[in-house]
Design a protein around this motif. Sequence first.
Motif, PDB file in Angstrom:
ATOM      1  N   ASP A  24       0.893  -1.035  -0.176  1.00  0.00           N
ATOM      2  CA  ASP A  24      -0.162  -0.515   0.319  1.00  0.00           C
ATOM      3  C   ASP A  24       0.870   1.095   0.063  1.00  0.00           C
ATOM      4  OD1 ASP A  24      -1.839  -1.599   0.334  1.00  0.00           O
ATOM      5  OD2 ASP A  24      -2.812  -1.371   1.814  1.00  0.00           O
ATOM      6  N   TYR A  45       3.738   1.946  -1.109  1.00  0.00           N
ATOM      7  CA  TYR A  45       4.335   1.682  -2.718  1.00  0.00           C
ATOM      8  C   TYR A  45       3.403   2.344  -3.181  1.00  0.00           C
ATOM      9  CZ  TYR A  45       6.461   0.041  -6.826  1.00  0.00           C
ATOM     10  OH  TYR A  45       7.333   0.312  -7.877  1.00  0.00           O
ATOM     11  N   HIS A  46       2.266   1.767  -3.417  1.00  0.00           N
ATOM     12  CA  HIS A  46       1.081   2.480  -4.179  1.00  0.00           C
ATOM     13  C   HIS A  46       0.562   3.594  -4.159  1.00  0.00           C
ATOM     14  CE1 HIS A  46       1.181  -0.910  -6.927  1.00  0.00           C
ATOM     15  NE2 HIS A  46       1.217  -1.825  -6.313  1.00  0.00           N
ATOM     16  N   ASP A  47       0.407   4.090  -2.984  1.00  0.00           N
ATOM     17  CA  ASP A  47       0.154   5.113  -2.548  1.00  0.00           C
ATOM     18  C   ASP A  47       0.887   6.867  -2.910  1.00  0.00           C
ATOM     19  OD1 ASP A  47       1.138   5.461   0.296  1.00  0.00           O
ATOM     20  OD2 ASP A  47      -1.457   4.845   0.852  1.00  0.00           O
ATOM     21  N   GLY A  48       2.648   5.634  -2.773  1.00  0.00           N
ATOM     22  CA  GLY A  48       3.799   7.288  -2.740  1.00  0.00           C
ATOM     23  C   GLY A  48       4.388   7.840  -1.210  1.00  0.00           C
ATOM     24  N   SER A  49       3.508   6.832  -0.448  1.00  0.00           N
ATOM     25  CA  SER A  49       3.861   7.160   1.391  1.00  0.00           C
ATOM     26  C   SER A  49       5.329   6.431   1.384  1.00  0.00           C
ATOM     27  CB  SER A  49       3.215   5.583   1.997  1.00  0.00           C
ATOM     28  OG  SER A  49       1.711   6.758   2.115  1.00  0.00           O
ATOM     29  N   HIS A  98       2.789  12.024  -8.459  1.00  0.00           N
ATOM     30  CA  HIS A  98       1.793  11.829  -8.695  1.00  0.00           C
ATOM     31  C   HIS A  98       1.307  10.552  -7.903  1.00  0.00           C
ATOM     32  CE1 HIS A  98       1.576  12.569 -13.535  1.00  0.00           C
ATOM     33  NE2 HIS A  98       2.528  12.768 -13.879  1.00  0.00           N
ATOM     34  N   LYS A  99       2.343   9.520  -7.198  1.00  0.00           N
ATOM     35  CA  LYS A  99       1.224   9.117  -6.374  1.00  0.00           C
ATOM     36  C   LYS A  99       1.431  10.340  -4.783  1.00  0.00           C
ATOM     37  CE  LYS A  99       4.001   5.411  -7.532  1.00  0.00           C
ATOM     38  NZ  LYS A  99       4.474   3.963  -7.165  1.00  0.00           N
ATOM     39  N   THR A 100       0.022  10.642  -4.462  1.00  0.00           N
ATOM     40  CA  THR A 100       0.596  11.864  -3.115  1.00  0.00           C
ATOM     41  C   THR A 100       0.967  11.145  -2.008  1.00  0.00           C
ATOM     42  OG1 THR A 100      -2.268  11.652  -3.001  1.00  0.00           O
ATOM     43  CG2 THR A 100      -1.249  12.674  -4.678  1.00  0.00           C
ATOM     44  N   ASN A 108      -2.788   8.340   2.260  1.00  0.00           N
ATOM     45  CA  ASN A 108      -3.426   6.828   2.538  1.00  0.00           C
ATOM     46  C   ASN A 108      -4.914   6.508   2.526  1.00  0.00           C
ATOM     47  OD1 ASN A 108      -4.505   4.826   4.193  1.00  0.00           O
ATOM     48  ND2 ASN A 108      -2.174   3.661   4.432  1.00  0.00           N
ATOM     49  N   SER A 109      -5.005   5.299   2.083  1.00  0.00           N
ATOM     50  CA  SER A 109      -6.585   5.817   1.821  1.00  0.00           C
ATOM     51  C   SER A 109      -7.738   5.770   2.572  1.00  0.00           C
ATOM     52  CB  SER A 109      -7.572   5.527  -0.026  1.00  0.00           C
ATOM     53  OG  SER A 109      -7.128   4.323   0.436  1.00  0.00           O
ATOM     54  N   ARG A 112      -6.415  15.227  -4.037  1.00  0.00           N
ATOM     55  CA  ARG A 112      -5.153  16.021  -3.835  1.00  0.00           C
ATOM     56  C   ARG A 112      -5.038  16.920  -3.130  1.00  0.00           C
ATOM     57  NH1 ARG A 112      -0.832  16.312  -7.367  1.00  0.00           N
ATOM     58  NH2 ARG A 112      -1.308  14.634  -8.719  1.00  0.00           N
TER      59      ARG A 112
END
Lengths: 228, 177, 245
Positions: A80, A82-86, B52-54, B57-58, B107
């Motif tokens: 996660d 990796y994918h969200d840029g954290s 791009h990947k901000t 955490n969703s 964003r």
Amino acid sequence: MLRQHSYWQLFSAVCKKDLQLAFRQRAEIVNPILFFLIVITLFPLAIGPEPGLLSRMAPGIIWVAALLSTMLGLDKLFRDDYHDGSLEQLIASSYPLPLTVLGKVVAHWIITGLPLVLMTPLFALLLNLDNQALIATVLTLLLGTPLLSFIGAIGAGLTVGLQKGGILMSLLVLPLYIPVLIFATSAIDTSTMSLDYSGQLAILGAMLVIAIISAPIAISSALKVSVS
Amino acid sequence: MQLAGPNGAGKTSLLRIIAGFSTPDEGQVMWQGESIAKNYDEFARQLLFIGHKTGVNSQLSAIENLQFWLQIQGYNTDQDLYSLLAKIGLVGLEDVPVRTLSAGQQRRVALIRLWLNDAKLWVLDEPFTALDKAGIAFLQQRFLAHLEQGGSILLTTHQDLTTHFNELQTVTLEYRH
Amino acid sequence: MWKWLHPYAKADRAYQLCNTLLPYFAVITVVFMIIGWIWGLAYAPADYQQKDSYRIIFIHVPSAILSMGAYSSMAIAAVIALVWQLRNAELAVIAIAPVGACVTAIALITGAAWGKPMWGAWWVWDARLTSELILLFLYLGVLSLYHAFEDKKAAGRAASILAIVGVINLPIIHFSVEWWNTLHQGATITKFDTKAIDSSMFWPLMVNIVAFAGFVGMVTLMRLKNEILQREKHRPWVRQLLNRG
């Protein structure tokens, strides 16, 4: 906007976030335990319920199941982030990355390793282990499962950027688990013969110390490669 | 400084090299006379990167995301995040998981970091994506304030920025086979 | 101290070095292999217990030794690749890995074939064979990790990290397997006691080990040359080379 660099703050923040996420999605904690339980149920069905046979095979069964169930959580360890840029934010933080990684691995152990340790009495019951062996099993799991988390996180870090990293990760990590498996099961075996097994525990402890020191460095260089 | 160029020209790759995530095939990135590879932690302290990947955490709420980010950057966490979130138009959405927000709102959550840091160099990859007009104007105000304080901004965008920024430099990358 | 390494950071210099070294390795391989095989397979005396079946050691033992040796050289290349950021060392890691895996597979197959007349079974969980098998897994891990990455630059670095992690674990794995073996089948005869081997068998064995080392080195160099050319195929010096040849 004062910066107060405290390593403890970073460590606890990273650890807390992962625990928070895990507790919000309880399946993450429950599923590996259920998996462990089901694997253990399969063995008596496959080899027969004879108590003597079961208690002889119990150390092996418990430990192989433990290896497999830690693999389940490992895949998600960095995915996660990796994918969200954290992960990029963690690398670009002004803290050393190995410390961040340490926090994540500790959280992973609390989520997947610790529950196994706590559930051991139940497994011992199912596999007809006596009290001596039960204590030995708890001790080996206590020393061994954090080791699994540390070694496994190296594989997870190396494969996090790949599309189908999951199976590849198990291929990389499982051979490295072999020493843990050998010493842990032998400790339990020895305990069933009422012999002293502190030697095996000492080796597991030594390996854990080495892993705590060196694995975070390997994991963070792996993550840097994956992010690049 | 604006980095322009067609899709696939390598804008993002260049930003990632400058931020120190990738290593260049040749050459090195210098910051204040020193190679960033040599003392990356020092450079990272002065860098704010939003890609791009901000990095949001969703599963966590906006507040939790911001607090986590402040902690890993070593900032104080007892700041008034609620009024800041209100300022950027997220009133009442502070405590819901970010995944339930719209793309533009997500964003915004990521961009709030621009109000919460003392980094000198901002490296922003397409910061205006998914923002509405008001959001873009608001963001540009923040850019001006940062520049006035002597900071620098390196960004990629397809927006025309010349009307607001007179010191704007544009580097255009071209696709090479 | 490490200054001599720096010129070889350049791909064309490394390529030249490969070219210079290659003939030496080739000569050593051919000469020692012919001597070693004829000596070992035809002239060395038969074992009084195992008869002629022992002769497989002239392949098994060198390949087993080289399987470990290749892994350590791969790890050394990996350390150089990561510490000094030498891309050519990364290529060396990838050049060695499949060669090492093949040598390991040879050691396993010959070991199993030897086990048939000795133990009456193709596979016995003997400590050495088990270690060899795990070593093969480690090699295959490095290889499949490398091929899983699309970006070959990242692939080389990832494979290097894994090789180093593997080499740290290798002694531990080796030790644990030996220990596990003595625990579970205390009284099996180990296959070869180095002290017991007669000099009439020892010397041809040594010749074969040198031959195998030369062979592994030669194949690695050839693979390294290919890797360098493939990576640098857009550079002028490669174009020149191709036009000339």
